[in-house]
Scaffold this active site. Structure first.
Site, PDB file in Angstrom:
ATOM      1  CG  HIS A  85      41.651  42.889  37.603  1.00 42.84           C
ATOM      2  ND1 HIS A  85      40.466  42.217  37.372  1.00 42.84           N
ATOM      3  CD2 HIS A  85      42.610  41.939  37.691  1.00 42.84           C
ATOM      4  CE1 HIS A  85      40.703  40.922  37.325  1.00 42.84           C
ATOM      5  NE2 HIS A  85      42.003  40.719  37.518  1.00 42.84           N
ATOM      6  CG  ASP A 164      39.539  35.798  29.245  1.00 39.56           C
ATOM      7  OD1 ASP A 164      40.655  35.259  29.302  1.00 39.56           O
ATOM      8  OD2 ASP A 164      38.839  35.992  30.253  1.00 39.56           O
ATOM      9  NE  ARG A 171      45.234  30.563  30.531  1.00 40.53           N
ATOM     10  CZ  ARG A 171      45.062  31.703  31.213  1.00 40.53           C
ATOM     11  NH1 ARG A 171      44.127  32.575  30.861  1.00 40.53           N
ATOM     12  NH2 ARG A 171      45.823  31.983  32.241  1.00 40.53           N
ATOM     13  CB  SER A 186      43.194  36.130  30.739  1.00 40.04           C
ATOM     14  OG  SER A 186      42.061  35.948  31.517  1.00 40.04           O
ATOM     15  CE  LYS A 190      38.976  38.415  32.491  1.00 36.27           C
ATOM     16  NZ  LYS A 190      39.208  37.125  33.035  1.00 36.27           N
TER      17      LYS A 190
HETATM   18  N1  URA Z   1      42.334  35.881  36.271  1.00 34.38           N
HETATM   19  C1  URA Z   1      41.948  36.067  34.990  1.00 34.38           C
HETATM   20  O1  URA Z   1      41.026  36.812  34.717  1.00 34.38           O
HETATM   21  N2  URA Z   1      42.600  35.391  34.026  1.00 34.38           N
HETATM   22  C2  URA Z   1      43.624  34.569  34.277  1.00 34.38           C
HETATM   23  O2  URA Z   1      44.168  34.013  33.349  1.00 34.38           O
HETATM   24  C3  URA Z   1      44.011  34.380  35.613  1.00 34.38           C
HETATM   25  C4  URA Z   1      43.354  35.060  36.599  1.00 34.38           C
END
Ligand code: URA
Length: 432
Positions: A85, A164, A171, A186, A190
């Protein structure tokens, strides 16, 4: 026995800087997802976390509660799944190169990616510039892709991390994105949905990324690593500099073409350094038996033999796309230097905004984008340049108003100085 606290009391506790239990955090997330906790209360909770932060235990609880809001991918017992990621950056096309490269070395990588919002583009938008490419694979299709091709890059399905998705939406509109525990939970909720055995994270900092300072990126990297390991996921974080665009291009189709060139052995040096550093970390987590030199030679061979590129083509074809006819039909123009000297810097943030102005990125969620829009750096920071020489190639729609707005950003992106600037390393820490 004490009565369980109600939602309002839990928000108050967080507002006052007190710690919530695992069960209390789970209560808030579950009630948010089933609709009993209204958006305004969840937004207030996010703001309380923004100001009061969370303990490592609370961050892990929030991550798990969000993970449990959706379904996790499942794999055969003996399957080893790798995950990568990036926190995102202008020109970051690393996944498009790293995933096929590692899959050609035998790693299994089902990558769930996102669309772009703001200056940092999204991997899915880039791939959607390939005609027919599907980014909405079902869970069964993701499993089939890993089985048959070794990798895929797709969007989170509807079942994946719904908490999320909804919380991020709130957010985004309540100024609570830049909170380390909220970002940590978050991202990790994922990533954990992929159900991987190990993870490498590219935490970026600088003007072309979401964390603007090295210090804030370090804090995030520490939180991501500590939380992932607390939840039993071996993780390595790499810290990388995004004070200049990564590679030569910014935009969707142009970045796919650059990634293909990189898989064919023509990758720009900072891009390839980032790809190799992350790929090396991930490979070693799967196979600790090979030394760095051997792994590097294997990567070089996968690229020079064409296997890495073939792997990309197989993935594209499995997902319904074709690499034939990747033609950019946008209007092409160039920009010239206005003085002699050395390119001191090329500001990725200005390029990112210019691409958005031209329609190649989004200001608002779900806005349609023009995949052909992009730009290519003909020169890199540190190089000498003379007045009148081309430094940028722009692919844009024929729309004078958009071009005028974008030009303001393009023109202020380049800084020319009389002396050669110091070279900045792209990788600050190959492991944190
Ligand atoms: N990327 C994400 O997946 N979540 C966040 O909160 C910020 C960046």
């Amino acid at each position: 026995m004490q009565a369980p606290a109600n939602d309002l009391q839990l928000i108050e506790r967080k507002r006052d800087g007190k710690e919530l239990s695992d069960q209390q955090i789970r209560q808030l997330v579950e009630r948010f997802v089933d609709g009993s906790l209204p958006d305004y209360q969840m937004s207030a909770f996010a703001m309380a976390v923004y100001f009061q932060s969370m303990t490592p235990e609370e961050t892990a609880s929030l991550t798990l509660a969000m993970l449990d809001s959706g379904s996790q991918l499942t794999w055969a017992e003996d399957e080893i799944i790798s995950s990568k990621h990036s926190t995102g950056g202008v020109g970051d096309k690393v996944s498009l190169v790293l995933i096929p490269l590692l899959a050609s070395c035998g790693l299994r990588i089902p990558k769930l990616s996102g669309k772009g919002l703001g200056i940092t583009g999204g991997t899915l938008d880039k791939l959607e510039s390939i005609k027919g490419f599907r980014t909405d694979l079902t869970i069964a299709e993701i499993q089939a892709a890993v089985e048959r091709v070794g990798c895929c890059i797709t969007g989170a399905t509807h079942d994946i991390a719904p908490a999320d998705r909804r919380l991020y939406g709130l957010r985004d509109s309540t100024a609570t994105v830049p909170s380390v525990p909220l970002i940590t939970s978050s991202i990790l909720s994922k990533k954990l949905e992929e159900n991987p055995d190990h993870l490498v994270l590219d935490v970026k900092f600088g003007r072309g990324s979401f964390m603007k300072t090295e210090e804030s990126a370090r804090l995030l990297a520490r939180s991501l690593q500590a939380t992932a390991e607390r939840l039993g996921l071996p993780t390595q974080c790499v810290l990388s500099d995004m004070n200049q665009p990564l590679g030569k291009t910014v935009g969707n189709l142009v970045e796919v073409k650059e990634a293909i060139e990189a898989l064919e052995g023509q990758g720009e040096s900072r891009l390839m350094e980032t790809v190799y550093c992350l790929a090396m970390n991930l490979y070693k987590m799967k196979d600790a038996g090979m030394d760095d030199c051997g792994i590097r030679q294997m990567f070089d061979k996968k690229i020079s033999s064409g296997e890495a590129r073939d792997q990309f083509e197989k993935m594209v074809s499995f997902q319904g796309g074709s690499l034939k006819n990747l033609v950019n039909t946008a209007e092409v123009r160039t920009l010239q230097a206005t003085e002699d000297g050395f390119i001191h810097s090329i500001d990725p943030e200005s390029l990112g905004w210019a691409i958005i102005e031209l329609g190649g990125g989004r200001k608002q969620k779900n806005q349609p984008i023009n995949h052909a829009v992009g730009c290519e750096l003909l020169r890199q920071p540190g190089e000498a340049i003379s007045e009148g020489e081309d430094w940028l190639k722009i692919y844009s729609p024929i729309d004078t108003e958009r071009q005028r707005r974008a030009n303001e950003y393009f023109l202020k992106a380049i800084k020319i100085s009389p002396t050669r600037p110091e070279e900045r390393p792209v990788i600050l820490e190959a492991k944190t």
